[in-house]
Design a protein around this motif. Structure first.
Motif, PDB file in Angstrom:
ATOM      1  N   UNK A 111       0.818  -1.219   0.000  1.00 19.51           N
ATOM      2  CA  UNK A 111       0.000   0.000   0.000  1.00 19.51           C
ATOM      3  C   UNK A 111       0.849   1.265   0.000  1.00 19.51           C
ATOM      4  N   UNK A 112       2.161   1.104  -0.023  1.00 26.29           N
ATOM      5  CA  UNK A 112       3.050   2.261  -0.086  1.00 26.29           C
ATOM      6  C   UNK A 112       3.486   2.807   1.253  1.00 26.29           C
ATOM      7  N   UNK A 113       3.158   2.128   2.336  1.00 24.89           N
ATOM      8  CA  UNK A 113       3.525   2.592   3.676  1.00 24.89           C
ATOM      9  C   UNK A 113       5.014   2.368   3.903  1.00 24.89           C
ATOM     10  N   UNK A 114       5.680   3.343   4.509  1.00 21.87           N
ATOM     11  CA  UNK A 114       7.068   3.162   4.895  1.00 21.87           C
ATOM     12  C   UNK A 114       7.107   2.403   6.209  1.00 21.87           C
ATOM     13  N   UNK A 115       7.575   1.180   6.162  1.00 20.55           N
ATOM     14  CA  UNK A 115       7.579   0.325   7.348  1.00 20.55           C
ATOM     15  C   UNK A 115       8.718  -0.670   7.259  1.00 20.55           C
TER      16      UNK A 115
END
Length: 391
Positions: A111-115
């Motif tokens: 989903x494009x989350x920086x994690x």
């Protein structure tokens, strides 16, 4: 009082204020929001306002990620500060949840989350003051944080007013009035208000209004306690005063820094009656929460208790909201059952409700997983961590 508008929004929490803001953005400026008390006086004002994106389903992840970026930059979006603090978010899964955490991490990445996934030893080197000995690894979201619930809510309300909408507090909506298969008006304690479209974001009072038109939505209520603590005098010499927010799955605890020298602990989801639950902090539960926190952040061992409060979550059977048009009625849109996730998803919820009202052809989010009928269809969303606020 008898009046007419293009749209009526019922409920002045962060959902209703975001919805009326985005209605105006989409060109529906002859709108009015009705709130029985004051802005952010219900569940919104008792939120811990944590912003994180780690969820067990794509729609919640996408909405939380989109919303985080709006709230973090709210002054740029609407010219009003949100009080956003980026301190990051750590999730410590319990034994047996490791595969589930990896799946949720993958959803976030897609989903494009920086994690990141960090091993316990990597996490210990990064945060020497946190005890990670009970976990194999952690999930880390560096862009997560927290904000001020009143600033965000009043910011959306102010923006809506600036665009021509009306915000009216101290107005109690009693029931819906119908004509055929449409809502014709709401009856209030100040008279009837007619409209072409109605958006219901009344939080714990949603069921009362749906009952007036014989719509049943499976909602229940849990009491969530927030304990305010004082960091010990030498805390900053051994730990970061503005440390990351911690989600500790084994205990069900979430903790974050607050104003300088203070921190908040969110703990327990106990079933309650909506109108009679205890809104005050419980000393026994507060002590239990403080002991649990100090077990993995030992610097909190000598923290002082500085009160707190209890809020209420309006919960659906799968701990995810309903954002949909109401069954059987042509012009009623429902946003309900946010199950403790509402603040962190509020901008996305607001634009989704406004797009449903405006019949936007290409909406920002695919809301099919959050449809009203999924309970009757036995197509519930699932949580990697069971029926809890972690979802």
């Amino acid at each position: 009082m008898s009046e007419s508008h293009d749209a009526v929004v019922i409920g002045g929490g962060v959902m209703g204020c975001a919805a009326i803001h985005y209605l105006a953005k989409l060109g529906i400026t002859d709108s009015v929001m009705l709130e029985r008390d004051t802005i952010a006086s219900g569940s919104t004002g008792r939120s811990m306002t944590i912003l994180r994106m780690h969820y067990s389903n794509r729609i919640a992840t996408e909405m939380a990620w989109w919303s985080r970026n709006v709230i973090a930059n709210l002054d740029r979006h609407i010219g009003h500060p949100s009080g956003f603090i980026q301190n990051g978010w750590i999730m410590m899964p319990q034994h047996g949840n490791e595969d589930a955490a990896r799946r949720n991490y993958s959803i976030a990445i897609e989903s494009g989350v920086q994690t990141e996934l960090l091993t316990a030893s990597e996490a210990s080197r990064k945060w020497h003051y946190i005890d990670f000995s009970s976990v194999e690894y952690i999930v880390w979201e560096p862009l997560s944080g927290y904000a001020d619930s009143y600033s965000v809510t009043s910011g959306f309300a102010h923006s809506a007013r600036q665009q021509g909408a009306t915000i009216r507090t101290g107005i109690n909506v009693i029931r819906f009035k119908t004509k055929g298969n449409c809502i014709s008006a709401v009856e209030t304690d100040h008279g009837d208000i007619r409209a072409k479209i109605f958006i219901l974001t009344a939080g714990p009072w949603t069921s009362d209004l749906l009952d007036t038109i014989s719509i049943k939505l499976p909602l229940s209520y849990v009491r969530h306690q927030v304990t305010r603590i004082i960091q010990p005098r030498r805390f900053s010499s051994v730990a970061e005063a503005n440390h990351p927010t911690i989600a500790h799955v084994p205990s069900g605890l979430a903790a974050r820094p607050d104003t300088p020298g203070n921190a908040l602990i969110g703990y327990r989801e106990d079933p309650v009656e909506r109108d009679t639950y205890n809104r005050s902090a419980n000393s026994r539960i507060a002590m239990e929460a403080m002991q649990a926190l100090s077990s993995f952040i030992p610097a909190y061992a000598d923290a002082g208790w500085h009160g707190g409060w209890a809020g209420i979550f309006t919960v659906t059977p799968d701990w995810n909201p309903v954002i949909d048009r109401a069954p059987s009625y042509c012009n009623l849109i429902i946003g309900a059952g946010f199950s403790g996730h509402g603040f962190k998803m509020a901008p996305a919820v607001g634009i989704s409700l406004a797009e449903l009202a405006s019949e936007v052809q290409h909406p920002t989010f695919d809301l099919h997983p959050l449809r009203f009928k999924r309970y009757a269809e036995n197509d519930l969303l699932t949580s990697s961590y069971g029926s809890t606020v972690f979802a």
